[in-house]
Design a protein around this motif. Structure first.
Motif, PDB file in Angstrom:
ATOM      1  N   GLU A 171      77.362   0.524 -18.869  1.00 10.45           N
ATOM      2  CA  GLU A 171      76.152  -0.009 -18.526  1.00 10.45           C
ATOM      3  C   GLU A 171      75.972  -0.536 -17.053  1.00 10.45           C
ATOM      4  OE1 GLU A 171      72.631  -3.053 -20.913  1.00 10.45           O
ATOM      5  OE2 GLU A 171      74.822  -3.201 -21.411  1.00 10.45           O
ATOM      6  N   LEU A 174      72.761   5.703 -16.038  1.00 14.62           N
ATOM      7  CA  LEU A 174      72.186   6.431 -15.057  1.00 14.62           C
ATOM      8  C   LEU A 174      71.494   7.743 -15.318  1.00 14.62           C
ATOM      9  CD1 LEU A 174      74.555   5.817 -12.164  1.00 14.62           C
ATOM     10  CD2 LEU A 174      72.710   4.471 -12.434  1.00 14.62           C
ATOM     11  N   VAL A 177      73.131  12.034 -15.420  1.00 11.50           N
ATOM     12  CA  VAL A 177      74.488  11.753 -15.775  1.00 11.50           C
ATOM     13  C   VAL A 177      74.572  12.334 -17.131  1.00 11.50           C
ATOM     14  CG1 VAL A 177      76.655  10.455 -15.973  1.00 11.50           C
ATOM     15  CG2 VAL A 177      75.088  10.215 -14.224  1.00 11.50           C
ATOM     16  N   ASN A 267      63.275  -0.229  -8.133  1.00 12.17           N
ATOM     17  CA  ASN A 267      64.273   0.531  -9.166  1.00 12.17           C
ATOM     18  C   ASN A 267      63.364   0.592 -10.340  1.00 12.17           C
ATOM     19  OD1 ASN A 267      66.336   1.065  -7.259  1.00 12.17           O
ATOM     20  ND2 ASN A 267      66.965  -0.828  -7.667  1.00 12.17           N
ATOM     21  N   TYR A 269      63.620   1.204 -14.740  1.00 11.60           N
ATOM     22  CA  TYR A 269      64.645   0.922 -15.570  1.00 11.60           C
ATOM     23  C   TYR A 269      63.981   0.824 -17.000  1.00 11.60           C
ATOM     24  CZ  TYR A 269      63.393  -4.199 -15.520  1.00 11.60           C
ATOM     25  OH  TYR A 269      62.829  -5.183 -15.506  1.00 11.60           O
ATOM     26  N   LEU A 311      68.999   1.633 -18.957  1.00 14.83           N
ATOM     27  CA  LEU A 311      69.029   2.834 -18.417  1.00 14.83           C
ATOM     28  C   LEU A 311      68.189   2.644 -17.049  1.00 14.83           C
ATOM     29  CD1 LEU A 311      69.243   6.084 -18.292  1.00 14.83           C
ATOM     30  CD2 LEU A 311      67.034   6.367 -19.522  1.00 14.83           C
ATOM     31  N   THR A 312      68.639   3.208 -15.876  1.00 13.61           N
ATOM     32  CA  THR A 312      68.065   2.994 -14.582  1.00 13.61           C
ATOM     33  C   THR A 312      68.415   4.292 -14.073  1.00 13.61           C
ATOM     34  OG1 THR A 312      67.881   1.596 -12.660  1.00 13.61           O
ATOM     35  CG2 THR A 312      69.995   2.090 -13.643  1.00 13.61           C
ATOM     36  N   GLU A 313      67.897   4.262 -12.684  1.00 19.14           N
ATOM     37  CA  GLU A 313      67.940   5.487 -11.739  1.00 19.14           C
ATOM     38  C   GLU A 313      68.595   5.131 -10.837  1.00 19.14           C
ATOM     39  OE1 GLU A 313      63.844   8.139 -12.333  1.00 19.14           O
ATOM     40  OE2 GLU A 313      63.791   6.335 -10.796  1.00 19.14           O
ATOM     41  N   ALA A 314      69.703   6.168 -10.164  1.00 14.92           N
ATOM     42  CA  ALA A 314      70.397   6.026  -9.019  1.00 14.92           C
ATOM     43  C   ALA A 314      69.658   6.593  -7.689  1.00 14.92           C
ATOM     44  CB  ALA A 314      71.734   6.672  -9.007  1.00 14.92           C
ATOM     45  N   ARG A 315      69.079   5.665  -6.922  1.00 15.91           N
ATOM     46  CA  ARG A 315      68.236   6.191  -5.744  1.00 15.91           C
ATOM     47  C   ARG A 315      68.901   6.283  -4.635  1.00 15.91           C
ATOM     48  NH1 ARG A 315      61.910   4.176  -6.478  1.00 15.91           N
ATOM     49  NH2 ARG A 315      61.538   5.152  -8.288  1.00 15.91           N
TER      50      ARG A 315
END
Length: 329
Positions: A171, A174, A177, A267, A269, A311-315
């Motif tokens: 956790e 991303l 993935v 971000n 999420y 859950l999030t984004e990798a920016r």
């Protein structure tokens, strides 16, 4: 009275197909004795009980006495002790010392069948006493077909430990993935008794349906497979779409989807994301000691849910400082 006629009568008793009543079987107590005779003219067997029998399944209950059922072999005696004179009698004990015991054998049961002894009942009278034992059915060869409806009921109520479901990830998750998913399952076997027959019920996991709680990835919310999946281990290839698992591609927009949020840095999420596994089980049964498993009609399911994650984004961002704090632009 002829031996042939008496043997025919007893053989007819032995192949009786009257169904056993829904009452626990009873074995005669060691203090009980039984004797009786064959009524050749009326085609009936009469047995008298001496002493008492106990039914452990109902003894001590407050709902009153019940009919007492038990299974035991029927012994046929020639009290005349000679082939010239015949005086046949039936008993649940051994023959008297001065009598000849007759051996009457039916067709042997096959390796896939189970032999049950004769079924008897002592019926309770209104005053609480019991009648003499009554012969209900003779020796029977029980087949899987006889047991199928009972096995189906037993399987439908079978307790199966819920498999552990895992979405292998750290956790926060991303987007973009591919995370492997797998279940820890194995066949479950229980030993039961059906119609006085020892039986094994087996439940096999045959199908896995994963719900990845992903309303924003087109066509990606669920996955159904017959493969339980596998965990990624160090040194293995990087998991891709060929692995049982899931790739979250979109989170939804914070302004239009209530479940998606935006933090102070901008971000996006989602919180409380879970993975739910529905496992479908197929049942089989066999008479204990035999080798052939018979499929049970219908299936049952169990449900497993993982712990909620974020859950999030990798920016990607353009920055002017390197990892040592030096300005590069």
């Amino acid at each position: 009275m002829s031996i042939a006629r008496s043997v025919a009568l007893l053989t007819a008793l032995a192949v009786s197909t009257a169904p056993p009543p829904p009452t626990p079987p009873l074995s005669p107590s060691t203090t009980s004795g039984y004797s009786g005779y064959v009524d050749d003219e009326n085609n009936s067997a009469h047995v008298r009980a001496h002493g008492a029998a106990q039914n452990p399944a109902t003894s001590g209950q407050d709902d009153g006495p019940r009919d007492r059922y038990f299974r035991t072999d029927l012994t046929t005696c020639n009290l005349a002790a000679t082939w010239d004179g015949v005086d046949l009698a039936t008993t649940l004990d051994t023959c008297p010392d001065e009598a000849l015991e007759l051996t009457i054998q039916g067709a042997p049961c096959t390796d896939e069948e189970y032999e049950l002894a004769d079924l008897w009942v002592e019926r309770v009278r209104d005053d609480g006493t019991y009648t003499d034992p009554e012969h209900l059915s003779g020796r029977e060869c029980i087949t899987p077909t006889d047991l199928a409806p009972h096995a189906r009921h037993e399987f439908a109520t079978m307790h199966i430990p819920t498999p552990e479901a895992t979405l292998q990830a750290r956790e926060p998750l991303l987007a973009g993935v591919h995370y492997p998913a797998y279940a820890t399952t194995q066949p479950q076997i229980v030993d039961v008794t059906l119609l006085d027959v020892p039986v094994q019920i087996r439940a096999d996991p045959v199908e896995y349906t994963w719900n990845f709680d992903d309303p924003h990835t087109p066509g990606g919310a669920t996955l159904t497979t017959t493969d339980p999946g596998q965990p990624w281990t160090d040194g293995a290839p990087t998991p891709d779409h060929t692995w049982i698992g899931h790739t979250y591609t979109h989170l939804g927009h914070p302004d239009t989807h209530p479940g998606t949020h935006r933090d102070e840095a901008g971000n996006w999420y989602r919180q409380g994301v879970t993975t739910t596994l529905t496992t479908t089980w197929q049942g089989h049964f066999r008479i204990t000691g035999t080798s052939t498993w018979t499929t049970i009609d219908g299936t049952i399911t169990t449900t497993s849910t993982t712990d909620p994650v974020t859950l999030t984004e990798a920016r990607a961002r353009l920055v002017c400082d390197d990892t040592h704090g030096h300005t590069t632009c």
